[in-house]
Design a protein around this motif. Structure first.
Motif, PDB file in Angstrom:
ATOM      1  N   LEU A  60       0.843  -1.189   0.000  1.00 37.14           N
ATOM      2  CA  LEU A  60       0.000   0.000   0.000  1.00 37.14           C
ATOM      3  C   LEU A  60       0.878   1.239   0.000  1.00 37.14           C
ATOM      4  N   SER A  64      -3.495   4.980   0.453  1.00 33.84           N
ATOM      5  CA  SER A  64      -4.303   4.258  -0.522  1.00 33.84           C
ATOM      6  C   SER A  64      -4.899   2.991   0.093  1.00 33.84           C
ATOM      7  N   THR A  66      -6.049   0.635  -2.144  1.00 35.68           N
ATOM      8  CA  THR A  66      -5.923  -0.314  -3.244  1.00 35.68           C
ATOM      9  C   THR A  66      -4.556  -0.980  -3.187  1.00 35.68           C
ATOM     10  N   ALA A  68      -1.302  -3.524  -4.097  1.00 35.38           N
ATOM     11  CA  ALA A  68      -0.563  -3.908  -5.294  1.00 35.38           C
ATOM     12  C   ALA A  68      -1.039  -5.265  -5.793  1.00 35.38           C
ATOM     13  N   ASN A 119       0.205   0.915  -7.842  1.00 34.26           N
ATOM     14  CA  ASN A 119      -0.089   0.665  -6.425  1.00 34.26           C
ATOM     15  C   ASN A 119       1.017  -0.113  -5.712  1.00 34.26           C
TER      16      ASN A 119
END
Length: 229
Positions: A60, A64, A66, A68, A119
């Motif tokens: 992360l 974020s 979302t 990886a 990400n």
């Protein structure tokens, strides 16, 4: 789980195998020494710009939510001196390509032919405490064009002094047999010391993995770095 290279007693066994002839002539010589982690090339893609978020969670970025892409891996271990003492105040850096085989480097990530995972942090740092333990959350490494062996790059520093640069490989991966960097280490014991298992974590709902890799830093050429250990 195979902890062959991470069990201190087995590291001593490897060390003794390496210096078997000396052991026959000098009783006790090297008997309590752990096998040192071999050094390997840094490679071309150490980040040319360190990211603002350079913590030990590469999954992360900043705030974020979302994650990886990739198989989430908890990479842990200890930094040790050859006599088994934990090494504190050593900064461990890791970097690796993302699941799309793109590094966090302008010469790689700027390629129009590659799609970088925005990400994935790509680089992280952790400074050891008194126990010598380190901990990262990253992804299981994947092959990279020209490098068939999945690997994680490692650099160890104390202050401005670089202590060791090496790479961590997936034990038993077929790509190891074709990887020029892995095979530049011709000694079979050294090859074993560069590999570790990436093992599924029991009861993990997302298929997370665990990789344990202890690193033993030799006293030369950095004798002064360990004066207080």
């Amino acid at each position: 789980m195979n902890h062959f290279t991470n069990d201190p007693s087995r590291r001593r066994f490897l060390r003794n195998m390496t210096f078997g002839a000396a052991l026959f002539t000098t009783r006790g010589l090297f008997a309590e020494q752990l096998a040192r982690t071999p050094s390997l090339t840094e490679g071309p893609f150490y980040p040319d710009k360190i990211p603002l978020d350079a913590d030990n969670d590469l999954i992360l970025i900043n705030d974020s939510i979302t994650p990886a892409v990739g198989e989430i891996t908890h990479l842990t271990g200890r930094l040790l001196s050859p006599n088994g003492s934990p090494l504190k105040d050593v900064t461990m850096e890791i970097w690796q390509c993302d699941a799309n085989a793109v590094y966090l480097h302008s010469k790689d990530s700027s390629s129009k032919k590659k799609q970088q995972d925005q990400n994935f942090q790509g680089f992280g740092r952790f400074t050891t405490g008194s126990s010598g333990e380190y901990r990262f959350r990253t992804i299981k490494p994947v092959p990279y064009p020209g490098r068939p062996a999945p690997h994680i790059h490692v650099k160890l520093k104390r202050g401005d002094q670089e202590l060791l640069t090496t790479q961590i490989f997936v034990r038993g991966d077929e790509g190891n047999k074709r990887d020029g960097v892995f095979y530049q280490t011709r000694d079979l014991i050294d090859r074993e010391l560069l590999q570790t298992d990436f093992t599924p974590i029991k009861d993990s709902r997302t298929g997370e993995l665990s990789a344990v890799f202890d690193i033993v830093i030799g006293r030369t050429p950095d004798e002064n770095a360990f004066r207080n250990e």
